[in-house]
Design a protein around this motif. Structure first.
Motif, short mmCIF file in Angstrom:
data_model
loop_
_atom_site.label_atom_id
_atom_site.label_comp_id
_atom_site.label_asym_id
_atom_site.label_seq_id
_atom_site.Cartn_x
_atom_site.Cartn_y
_atom_site.Cartn_z
N LEU A 138 0.92 -1.21 0.15
CA LEU A 138 -0.07 0.12 -0.06
C LEU A 138 0.85 1.31 -0.12
O LEU A 138 0.53 2.29 0.79
N SER A 157 2.83 4.03 -2.81
CA SER A 157 2.66 4.85 -3.84
C SER A 157 2.32 4.20 -5.02
O SER A 157 1.07 4.48 -5.75
N GLY A 159 1.23 0.97 -4.84
CA GLY A 159 -0.04 0.25 -4.49
C GLY A 159 -1.23 1.02 -4.55
O GLY A 159 -2.47 0.86 -4.26
N GLU A 160 -1.11 2.50 -4.80
CA GLU A 160 -2.03 3.47 -5.02
C GLU A 160 -3.11 3.64 -3.75
O GLU A 160 -4.36 3.22 -3.81
N PHE A 161 -2.42 3.74 -2.70
CA PHE A 161 -3.32 3.45 -1.17
C PHE A 161 -4.17 4.57 -1.51
O PHE A 161 -5.53 4.31 -0.58
N ARG A 181 -7.98 -1.02 2.85
CA ARG A 181 -6.88 -1.07 3.01
C ARG A 181 -6.29 -2.24 4.09
O ARG A 181 -5.46 -2.94 3.98
N LEU A 211 -3.84 -5.33 3.28
CA LEU A 211 -2.84 -5.61 4.23
C LEU A 211 -2.90 -7.16 4.63
O LEU A 211 -1.68 -7.78 4.78
N ASN A 229 2.56 0.41 4.70
CA ASN A 229 2.55 1.84 4.73
C ASN A 229 1.17 2.28 4.90
O ASN A 229 0.15 1.99 4.61
N ASP A 261 -1.59 8.69 5.74
CA ASP A 261 -2.92 9.10 5.21
C ASP A 261 -3.16 10.66 5.85
O ASP A 261 -2.33 11.01 6.73
#
Length: 307
Positions: free
Chosen positions: A49, A51, A53-55, A63, A67, A82, A85
């Protein structure tokens, strides 16, 4: 055994791409195939997760599920979560969830969107580390977050928390040197996001790479790590030139969709785009896939097995 002893301090780690369907749901079978490909080429761990992984495209519960799925499928590879937020509550909740999963470490970026002072960024990082009670990687990517993590802030965090290391991404390549010097003084490793400059970063003293290109060419990147970092013998060429060529080709498309194009060319299924993609970008995506397929065939790079 302390959690700090389980944290990767060197190696090639995948900034993991997360395949999803048209509704944004994680595709576990495709993710398992992607992780099997990475394991077969001996990567040393994953960042979940991040960048790549486009969190920001996932809500909090998505999310958490991601995980948990990555932790299960990536085993026995170490998984860094990651937890970045804009919302402090979400950072804390994700960090506590990572701890319940038994993950060895978290990573955290500056909050993003709104500007942060260095003092506020430090407070944000300490909040994340305190909530998770896990060793923490700082994750510097000012082109995405809008705020650079200054070296004084890194030093202050290292003095007050269990610092696992730092990932340095973005255009400021020379910043690696300051971070490496500080890391030697404070006993933490520096990882680079400069996928296409591995011989240079290892010559500087970087201990590893956490990069999106690992999803596409883990074999080339692990080879360069072994030659340039572990000094196992062997040639830098042609792996270095091929990695730079991959970077040149995919960089015609915006990040991180360009990573998906490279994966598809390698025979992996990246799923559907998580963001709206214009017809022009879709056409460019198809061009990149075709061009890289020709390159991979020319270089005789093993494709992912689909069975």
């Amino acid at each position: 055994m302390s959690s700090l002893s389980l944290v990767p301090r060197k190696g090639i780690l995948a900034a993991l791409w997360l395949p999803t369907d048209v509704h944004g749901n994680l595709l576990a079978r495709e993710l398992a195939a992607n992780l099997a490909f990475l394991k077969r080429h001996r990567v040393h761990g994953v960042l979940a997760l991040g960048s790549t992984g486009e969190f920001p495209q996932f809500d909090l519960e998505q999310r958490k599920r991601a995980l948990a799925t990555v932790a299960e499928l990536a085993a026995p590879l170490p998984v860094i979560a990651n937890v970045s937020d804009i919302r402090p509550q979400a950072v804390a909740e994700l960090g506590r969830f990572a701890a319940r999963l038994g993950l060895p470490a978290i990573a955290v970026m500056t909050p993003g969107f709104y500007p942060s002072t260095q003092e506020d960024a430090l407070a944000h990082f300490l909040h994340a580390a305190d909530a998770a009670q896990l060793p923490t990687f700082l994750y510097n990517f000012p082109e995405l977050t809008g705020t650079r993590i200054n070296v004084e802030t890194v030093a202050a965090f290292a003095d007050r928390a269990r610092m696992a290391g730092i990932k340095q991404s973005g255009h400021e390549f020379a910043y690696h040197e300051e971070l490496i010097q500080l890391g030697r003084a404070k006993d933490f490793p520096v990882f680079s996001g400069s996928d296409t400059r591995l011989p240079e970063v290892f010559a500087l003293g970087v201990e590893g790479c956490i990069g999106g290109l690992v999803n596409i060419a883990p074999d080339l990147m692990v080879h360069l790590y072994e030659v340039c970092h572990d000094h196992t013998g062997g040639e830098i060429s042609p792996a270095f030139e091929r990695l730079r060529e991959i970077g040149r080709i995919i960089d015609r498309l915006t990040f991180p969709l360009n990573v998906a194009a490279g994966m598809e060319a390698r025979g992996l299924d990246p799923g559907e785009p998580k963001a709206i993609v214009s017809p022009r970008s879709r056409a460019l995506y198809a061009e990149i896939v075709a061009e890289l397929q020709r390159k991979f065939a020319e270089w005789q790079l093993e494709p992912q097995r689909t069975s």
